[in-house]
Scaffold this active site. Structure first.
Site, mmCIF file in Angstrom:
data_model
loop_
_atom_site.group_PDB
_atom_site.id
_atom_site.type_symbol
_atom_site.label_atom_id
_atom_site.label_comp_id
_atom_site.label_asym_id
_atom_site.label_seq_id
_atom_site.Cartn_x
_atom_site.Cartn_y
_atom_site.Cartn_z
ATOM 1 N N ASN A 1 -13.756 6.458 4.973
ATOM 2 C CA ASN A 1 -14.019 5.693 6.112
ATOM 3 C C ASN A 1 -13.075 5.755 7.312
ATOM 4 O O ASN A 1 -13.416 5.479 8.384
ATOM 5 C CB ASN A 1 -13.661 4.191 5.437
ATOM 6 C CG ASN A 1 -14.978 3.884 4.675
ATOM 7 O OD1 ASN A 1 -16.202 4.189 4.934
ATOM 8 N ND2 ASN A 1 -14.809 2.990 3.712
ATOM 9 N N PHE B 1 -5.262 -0.397 9.828
ATOM 10 C CA PHE B 1 -6.027 -0.412 8.477
ATOM 11 C C PHE B 1 -7.030 0.856 8.860
ATOM 12 O O PHE B 1 -7.571 1.055 9.612
ATOM 13 C CB PHE B 1 -6.649 -1.599 8.098
ATOM 14 C CG PHE B 1 -5.665 -2.576 7.502
ATOM 15 C CD1 PHE B 1 -5.130 -2.628 6.133
ATOM 16 C CD2 PHE B 1 -5.223 -3.601 8.292
ATOM 17 C CE1 PHE B 1 -4.215 -3.484 5.663
ATOM 18 C CE2 PHE B 1 -4.148 -4.632 8.128
ATOM 19 C CZ PHE B 1 -3.473 -4.368 6.540
ATOM 20 N N ASP C 1 -6.097 11.383 2.324
ATOM 21 C CA ASP C 1 -6.467 11.647 0.965
ATOM 22 C C ASP C 1 -8.059 11.937 0.826
ATOM 23 O O ASP C 1 -8.715 11.573 1.436
ATOM 24 C CB ASP C 1 -6.352 10.188 0.174
ATOM 25 C CG ASP C 1 -7.006 9.005 0.829
ATOM 26 O OD1 ASP C 1 -7.962 8.553 0.028
ATOM 27 O OD2 ASP C 1 -6.952 8.570 1.987
ATOM 28 N N ASN D 1 -9.986 1.727 8.032
ATOM 29 C CA ASN D 1 -11.451 1.692 8.531
ATOM 30 C C ASN D 1 -11.619 1.728 10.121
ATOM 31 O O ASN D 1 -12.631 1.961 10.708
ATOM 32 C CB ASN D 1 -12.202 0.464 8.032
ATOM 33 C CG ASN D 1 -12.376 0.628 6.617
ATOM 34 O OD1 ASN D 1 -11.894 1.438 5.850
ATOM 35 N ND2 ASN D 1 -13.477 -0.400 6.042
ATOM 36 N N TYR E 1 0.933 -1.210 -0.094
ATOM 37 C CA TYR E 1 -0.059 -0.059 0.013
ATOM 38 C C TYR E 1 0.965 1.274 0.098
ATOM 39 O O TYR E 1 0.383 2.386 -0.026
ATOM 40 C CB TYR E 1 -1.052 -0.039 1.388
ATOM 41 C CG TYR E 1 -1.997 -1.226 1.496
ATOM 42 C CD1 TYR E 1 -2.941 -1.231 0.448
ATOM 43 C CD2 TYR E 1 -1.666 -2.024 2.202
ATOM 44 C CE1 TYR E 1 -3.861 -2.190 0.346
ATOM 45 C CE2 TYR E 1 -2.582 -3.110 2.407
ATOM 46 C CZ TYR E 1 -3.753 -3.179 1.243
ATOM 47 O OH TYR E 1 -4.807 -4.111 1.417
ATOM 48 N N HIS F 1 -4.515 6.228 -1.170
ATOM 49 C CA HIS F 1 -5.124 6.057 -0.086
ATOM 50 C C HIS F 1 -4.175 6.343 1.293
ATOM 51 O O HIS F 1 -4.503 6.606 2.378
ATOM 52 C CB HIS F 1 -5.734 4.670 0.250
ATOM 53 C CG HIS F 1 -7.329 4.919 0.775
ATOM 54 N ND1 HIS F 1 -8.059 5.849 0.866
ATOM 55 C CD2 HIS F 1 -7.882 3.908 1.564
ATOM 56 C CE1 HIS F 1 -9.060 5.503 1.506
ATOM 57 N NE2 HIS F 1 -9.004 4.365 1.902
#
Length: 200
Positions: A125, A77, A104, A79, A27, A32
């Protein structure tokens, strides 16, 4: 100027500066992860490391414009980002208005920058979870534009997990440089000034 190595004095941090992203190599340079990339740049400019594991996050400490700050990259993560934020706020008794979150934003063009005093999650989120965990939307944000989906039918999850193109990287770096300068104003409570000077 802000970016000189200063010893981190005693006492609890007054501000929490959080960059949102997803942990893991795959990632690293995705849209993101703009928040994580920003935090890396901020830490580099301040000559500090964000490498201590605490509050479900990697953290570091710094003095910015004479204000003691906790720097954070949640490792839960995206969320569940609010879990790390809430734990640190509870531990250090940091009020929501002293939590600055960088993340972002697909509604801004790549390299766009917007400072906000507070507001809704706007479909993000990570922000949604922070609002839930803090039970407040009264925290300042640094929105880093990553551009809109190339096509309305394009899957949003796929898009935000895509990497920046070669031509987008310098635009993002420029925005993040400005965001680093904005933080200096924000930790001194000069949010209006930061909004007018750096939002574009």
């Amino acid at each position: 100027m802000i970016f000189k190595k200063k010893p981190v004095g005693g006492g609890a941090p007054q501000y929490l500066i959080v960059g949102l992203g997803n942990p893991g190599r795959k990632y690293e340079i995705t849209r993101h992860n703009a928040g994580f990339l920003f935090m890396d740049m901020l830490a580099e400019k301040l000559d500090v490391k964000i490498n201590k594991i605490k509050f479900k996050a990697v953290i570091g400490e710094a003095n910015i414009a004479g204000v003691r700050c906790l720097l954070m990259k949640p490792q839960t993560f995206m969320n569940l980002s609010g879990e790390a934020v809430q734990e640190a706020c509870k531990f250090y008794k940091i009020p929501p208005e002293n939590v600055i979150v960088a993340f972002d934003d697909i509604s801004l063009p790549c390299g766009g920058l917007r400072i906000r005093r507070k507001g809704s999650a706007g479909g993000h989120n990570g922000i949604k979870n922070i609002i839930l965990q803090l039970n407040s939307d009264n925290f300042p944000r640094i929105k880093l534009g990553v551009g809109e989906k190339p096509h309305p039918d394009y899957d949003l999850a796929d898009y935000v997990l895509s990497t920046f193109t070669k031509s987008e990287i310098p635009l993002m770096k420029q925005a993040m440089e400005k965001a680093c300068d904005a933080v200096e104003y924000m930790v001194q409570g000069k949010i209006d000034e930061a909004m007018s000077k750096f939002s574009h």
